[in-house]
Design a protein around this motif. Structure first.
Motif, PDB file in Angstrom:
ATOM      1  N   ILE A 208      26.852 -18.558 -18.912  1.00  9.45           N
ATOM      2  CA  ILE A 208      27.235 -17.395 -19.705  1.00  9.45           C
ATOM      3  C   ILE A 208      25.989 -16.838 -20.354  1.00  9.45           C
ATOM      4  CG2 ILE A 208      28.562 -16.574 -21.696  1.00  9.45           C
ATOM      5  CD1 ILE A 208      30.622 -18.742 -21.088  1.00  9.45           C
ATOM      6  N   ASN A 210      24.637 -13.004 -22.285  1.00 12.08           N
ATOM      7  CA  ASN A 210      24.684 -11.593 -22.680  1.00 12.08           C
ATOM      8  C   ASN A 210      25.958 -10.871 -22.242  1.00 12.08           C
ATOM      9  OD1 ASN A 210      22.080 -11.897 -23.769  1.00 12.08           O
ATOM     10  ND2 ASN A 210      21.102 -11.321 -21.849  1.00 12.08           N
ATOM     11  N   TYR A 212      28.209 -11.780 -19.997  1.00 12.79           N
ATOM     12  CA  TYR A 212      28.613 -11.958 -18.604  1.00 12.79           C
ATOM     13  C   TYR A 212      28.785 -13.433 -18.292  1.00 12.79           C
ATOM     14  CZ  TYR A 212      27.268  -7.115 -17.500  1.00 12.79           C
ATOM     15  OH  TYR A 212      27.171  -5.739 -17.460  1.00 12.79           O
ATOM     16  N   TYR A 214      28.122 -15.796 -15.177  1.00 18.31           N
ATOM     17  CA  TYR A 214      27.439 -15.843 -13.893  1.00 18.31           C
ATOM     18  C   TYR A 214      27.988 -17.049 -13.137  1.00 18.31           C
ATOM     19  CZ  TYR A 214      23.959 -12.471 -15.579  1.00 18.31           C
ATOM     20  OH  TYR A 214      23.325 -11.344 -16.058  1.00 18.31           O
ATOM     21  N   TYR A 224      27.023 -14.299  -8.551  1.00 21.47           N
ATOM     22  CA  TYR A 224      27.629 -13.060  -9.036  1.00 21.47           C
ATOM     23  C   TYR A 224      27.688 -13.080 -10.561  1.00 21.47           C
ATOM     24  CZ  TYR A 224      29.419 -12.646  -4.233  1.00 21.47           C
ATOM     25  OH  TYR A 224      29.539 -12.562  -2.867  1.00 21.47           O
ATOM     26  N   ARG A 225      27.919 -11.904 -11.132  1.00 29.00           N
ATOM     27  CA  ARG A 225      28.198 -11.852 -12.564  1.00 29.00           C
ATOM     28  C   ARG A 225      29.437 -10.994 -12.801  1.00 29.00           C
ATOM     29  NH1 ARG A 225      23.948  -7.998 -15.946  1.00 29.00           N
ATOM     30  NH2 ARG A 225      24.666  -5.990 -15.119  1.00 29.00           N
ATOM     31  N   LEU A 226      30.152 -11.317 -13.896  1.00 28.76           N
ATOM     32  CA  LEU A 226      31.395 -10.633 -14.240  1.00 28.76           C
ATOM     33  C   LEU A 226      31.443 -10.469 -15.751  1.00 28.76           C
ATOM     34  CD1 LEU A 226      34.177  -9.630 -13.056  1.00 28.76           C
ATOM     35  CD2 LEU A 226      35.062 -11.907 -13.630  1.00 28.76           C
ATOM     36  N   ALA A 227      31.720  -9.261 -16.215  1.00 31.08           N
ATOM     37  CA  ALA A 227      31.765  -8.983 -17.655  1.00 31.08           C
ATOM     38  C   ALA A 227      32.936  -9.716 -18.305  1.00 31.08           C
ATOM     39  CB  ALA A 227      31.885  -7.482 -17.902  1.00 31.08           C
ATOM     40  N   ALA A 234      37.732 -12.368 -18.617  1.00 31.33           N
ATOM     41  CA  ALA A 234      37.192 -11.233 -17.871  1.00 31.33           C
ATOM     42  C   ALA A 234      37.693  -9.916 -18.442  1.00 31.33           C
ATOM     43  CB  ALA A 234      37.568 -11.346 -16.402  1.00 31.33           C
ATOM     44  N   ALA A 238      37.057  -5.211 -14.746  1.00 26.17           N
ATOM     45  CA  ALA A 238      35.679  -5.545 -14.399  1.00 26.17           C
ATOM     46  C   ALA A 238      35.594  -6.033 -12.956  1.00 26.17           C
ATOM     47  CB  ALA A 238      35.138  -6.616 -15.343  1.00 26.17           C
ATOM     48  N   ALA A 240      33.158  -8.018 -10.001  1.00 25.77           N
ATOM     49  CA  ALA A 240      32.045  -8.958  -9.836  1.00 25.77           C
ATOM     50  C   ALA A 240      30.878  -8.248  -9.156  1.00 25.77           C
ATOM     51  CB  ALA A 240      32.490 -10.163  -9.021  1.00 25.77           C
ATOM     52  N   GLU A 241      29.668  -8.466  -9.662  1.00 23.87           N
ATOM     53  CA  GLU A 241      28.460  -7.867  -9.111  1.00 23.87           C
ATOM     54  C   GLU A 241      27.601  -8.948  -8.461  1.00 23.87           C
ATOM     55  OE1 GLU A 241      26.424  -5.268 -12.046  1.00 23.87           O
ATOM     56  OE2 GLU A 241      28.025  -5.931 -13.379  1.00 23.87           O
TER      57      GLU A 241
END
Length: 343
Positions: A208, A210, A212, A214, A224-227, A234, A238, A240-241
């Protein structure tokens, strides 16, 4: 398996960007084994995860053959001492994370084989190291869970809580460590395993940072990261990037350094690899035919004491390397990588 150096994909305006990452340290980085189990007594041992105490001692979880946490005292001394903390009613341990000073949460379960849990046996335990002797407490049983694996503390939660990956059912749980209550925190397609994979493991490692979460997907060899909100859930809507894509068949756990670099344990590839968004990734320790970090499972950065600020600790699940002269195996170990000078 044959793997090449990892490649990082950074998406900018829909295009892949890959530029060399500058580095001043000579590669491979210096690495040495600082603790290893005995080949005669534990030939099939597997260390799964690692956490650091405030005094610099290491806590290492064992997935097989016993549900134990190895407490490794003065790991860089040249002659570290170890003691064992056992978890009841379990045969294997996976993730471990500190939730308050010298209080750690560990994931446990019963296993019929490696990465094959017995249904309805997953649980979360707490280890308290503040007294003269360690104490353990069952936080909660999680019969709905498949295979609990990675864990991360939620720094913004009003009550001590963690996020836990479940690569048995491709989900991330939120667990309140105080009350034992748990709920689904995230469940997105990027967490799914590949059905035809030799070992179908999706979401695995978790960090975790900032706002997000990961997470690594082992089968996709990606991070990946997810807000998430302040409670670790989540954010509604949002997506996943993708932040890192490795050119291997598999990755395990990972760590993020102070510059935002992703350090990944490639497990069966027997290497530690580093990538930064927008750059080309590269191997910094190990080779597919070397035992240096063979079978690596997880990483943790030092820095809780002055003596280990440039150290990356790596756990291994034993090793199976295939050099030209045959097959070599070894028991689980902990390796210290010196990243002094690494840019």
């Amino acid at each position: 398996m044959h793997f090449s150096a990892l490649t990082l994909l950074a998406f900018a305006c829909g295009n892949v960007v890959a530029t060399p990452t500058p580095r001043s340290a000579t590669l491979p980085l210096p690495a040495r084994t600082i603790f290893q189990l005995n080949n005669n007594t534990d030939p099939n041992s597997w260390f799964e995860n690692i956490a650091l105490r405030r005094n610099g001692d290491l806590l290492v979880t064992m997935l097989q053959p016993y549900a134990s946490v190895y407490s490794i005292h003065q790991p860089l001394s040249g002659s570290p001492r170890s003691s064992i903390i056992s978890i009841a009613n379990a045969t294997g341990l996976t993730g471990i994370v500190e939730t308050s000073p010298d209080v750690f949460t560990v994931l446990a379960g019963n296993y019929s084989a490696l990465a094959t849990p017995v249904p309805q046996t997953m649980a979360v335990w707490e280890i308290d190291l503040r007294g003269l002797k360690p104490t353990t407490r069952l936080v909660t049983k999680m019969p709905e869970a498949g295979l609990l694996n990675g864990a991360a503390a939620i720094p913004t939660s009003s009550s001590p809580a963690i996020l836990v990956t479940d690569n048995g059912i491709n989900r991330v749980w939120r667990v309140d460590v105080k009350t034992g209550k748990y709920e689904t925190a995230a469940e997105v397609p990027e967490m799914k395993s590949v059905p035809n994979a030799t070992l179908p493991l999706g979401v695995n490692g978790l960090k975790i940072r900032n706002g997000y979460m990961y997470f690594s997907n082992s089968n996709l060899a990606s991070i990946y990261r997810l807000a998430i909100d302040k409670n670790g859930i989540a954010v509604q809507g949002a997506k996943a990037e993708l932040v890192a894509k490795y050119d291997t068949d598999n990755i395990d756990d990972f760590a993020i350094d102070e510059k935002g670099n992703f350090w990944a344990a490639t497990n069966f590839n027997n290497t530690v690899a580093v990538a930064k968004p927008g750059s080309t990734g590269f191997v910094v320790a190990g080779k597919s035919t070397e035992l240096t970090v063979a079978g690596d499972t997880a990483l943790a950065f030092g820095g809780r004491t002055a003596t280990d600020k440039n150290i990356v600790y790596v756990t291994t699940g034993g090793a199976l390397a295939r050099p030209v002269n045959g097959t070599i195996t070894e028991p689980a170990k902990v390796v210290a990588i010196d990243r002094t000078g690494f840019a």
